[in-house]
Design an enzyme around this catalytic site. Structure first.
Site, PDB file in Angstrom:
ATOM      1  N   HIS A 271      34.321  43.666  45.613  1.00  0.00           N
ATOM      2  CA  HIS A 271      33.634  43.507  44.326  1.00  0.00           C
ATOM      3  C   HIS A 271      34.450  42.609  43.400  1.00  0.00           C
ATOM      4  CE1 HIS A 271      36.406  46.901  43.911  1.00  0.00           C
ATOM      5  NE2 HIS A 271      36.505  46.580  42.637  1.00  0.00           N
ATOM      6  N   ARG A 290      43.631  41.580  46.809  1.00  0.00           N
ATOM      7  CA  ARG A 290      42.859  40.468  46.249  1.00  0.00           C
ATOM      8  C   ARG A 290      42.615  39.359  47.264  1.00  0.00           C
ATOM      9  NH1 ARG A 290      46.401  42.241  42.254  1.00  0.00           N
ATOM     10  NH2 ARG A 290      45.329  43.044  40.422  1.00  0.00           N
TER      11      ARG A 290
HETATM   12 ZN   LIG Z   1      38.139  47.154  41.403  1.00  0.00          ZN
END
Ligand SMILES: [Zn+2]
Length: 414
Positions: A271, A290
């Site tokens: 997300h 990430r």
């Molecule tokens: Zn998050």
């Protein structure tokens, strides 16, 4: 702890990330604006060691009493025996307010089991907790629920097969990716994209971004189009070496939430927040893996290890209309819960805490009053936070039409 006092005003900690805004949080929280505007991205309220809340006007507890230290010194007193045992003597949740002006990173959070293994592995490698290449800051999972305070846009999980196929057909620069999704194998498809050599990433995305820029200039893009967000990310920047996170803007669900709507992000669900303001409640963790659209550390291999390669049909929670006095947002875990409380002037609501509660007065003004001790009360204005100790009976009374958010640990069902 002073036995007779059960409620305390607390202040959180601003976190300054480059995607944040400059005015929303300081205005909402009635903080003094900085002399030189700086990016205020998040406001943390809770007991995370990286930014524990401070108790205000708490002379009885020491001038600079912070919630992390207080809980560490007396976990059963601040959490109750059950929660202290179940969550390893820590407050299991963290309450945040976010002001998202620029896209956040493409990210995923680990399961509790993955976090325990990986945190231990990095410890065994002798990596200090604040080492820049350290990925696991703690041994906890980080499921999160966000409630929109404004119009809010986010990326939320892989598109279902038919929609992803439609996207690959629609953009001519993605046509040669169609064969990689022929068997609807999300893992093979996403691994292929995230492992592409940079010149190939550029060959796909530079011409796409050039076309999207033209569409944006012509006014044919809206915030419901991925092109709105990919061009926003490259606004004012040269199209040289393109961040492969841009692919995810097209292949993940682009979700809009209106104020009051909520959406839950579980472990493994990729997300990214795009724009807007929200409240987030999450497990007390800082474990973020990430994969792009950020200047923070990216580790594609680690991201791919923790992604659940499944399609997602976004499930937003919409409160009933008209809104009842209390909205309990559903969450499928037992680390935290959050409620919205709507009270018109002079109306009151009774409450009984289980573990430590955090109450945020978002709008209006309230008074919190203990049922057991007339001396034990607090006035809470818009933008202020309180914490209430476990096993306390109290009333919230609205002095003006008020909206509050209450974070807490749910009682066990049996
Ligand atoms: Zn998050």
């Amino acid at each position: 702890m002073v036995a007779s006092k059960t409620m305390f005003k607390i202040a959180g900690v601003l976190q300054h990330y480059d995607w944040g805004g400059t005015t929303f949080l300081t205005q909402l929280l009635q903080l003094q604006p900085e002399q030189i505007p700086i990016k205020n991205a998040e406001y943390w309220v809770g007991a995370h060691p990286k930014g524990p809340s401070i108790l205000l006007n708490s002379n009885c507890l020491g001038a600079e009493a912070n919630l992390y230290e207080l809980i560490k010194a007396n976990p059963q007193g601040y959490l109750n025996a059950y929660v202290a045992k179940k969550f390893n003597n820590t407050l299991p949740y963290l309450f945040k307010i976010l002001d998202v002006q620029q896209t956040l990173s493409i990210q995923v959070h680990p399961t509790k089991e993955q976090a325990q293994v990986c945190f231990m592995r990095e410890n065994n490698l002798g990596m200090p907790l604040d080492a820049p290449d350290r990925q696991f800051k703690d041994n906890n999972h980080k499921p999160e629920l966000m409630i929109a305070l404004s119009d809010f846009w986010l990326l939320h999980g892989f598109k279902p097969p038919r929609e992803l196929m439609a996207t690959l057909h629609y953009y001519q620069h993605f046509h040669n990716l169609l064969c990689h999704f022929a068997h609807e194998d999300y893992e093979a498809f996403y691994r292929y994209i995230m492992g592409m050599p940079q010149p190939m990433v550029n060959a796909h995305l530079i011409p796409l971004l050039q076309e999207e820029r033209v569409k944006k200039q012509n006014g044919t893009l809206t915030k419901n189009d991925p092109g709105w967000w990919s061009t926003k990310f490259y606004e004012g920047k040269e199209l040289i070496s393109i961040d492969r996170g841009i692919f995810s803007i097209y292949f993940f669900n682009l979700v809009y939430a209106q104020p009051g709507e909520a959406i839950f992000q579980k472990a493994g669900l990729p997300h990214a927040y795009l724009e807007g303001q929200n409240i987030e409640i999450m497990a007390n963790s800082d474990n973020v893996l990430r994969g792009g659209l950020t200047s923070k550390k990216i580790d594609i291999d680690l991201l791919l290890q923790h992604i659940a390669f499944v399609p997602t049909n976004p499930q937003k929670y919409r409160p009933p209309k008209p809104e009842p006095d209390v909205i309990n947002y559903p969450v499928p875990i037992d680390d935290f819960a959050i409620s919205k409380i709507n009270l018109s002037t002079q109306k009151s609501l009774s409450a009984c805490t289980f573990s430590l509660e955090i109450l945020f007065c978002y709008q209006g003004a309230t008074t919190l009053m203990s049922d057991n001790n007339k001396q034990d009360y607090l006035s809470l204005q818009a933008g202020e936070f309180a914490m209430i100790l476990p096993n306390s009976n109290y009333h919230i009374v609205a002095q003006q039409d008020a909206i509050c958010f209450k974070a807490y640990v749910p009682r066990p069902i049996n």
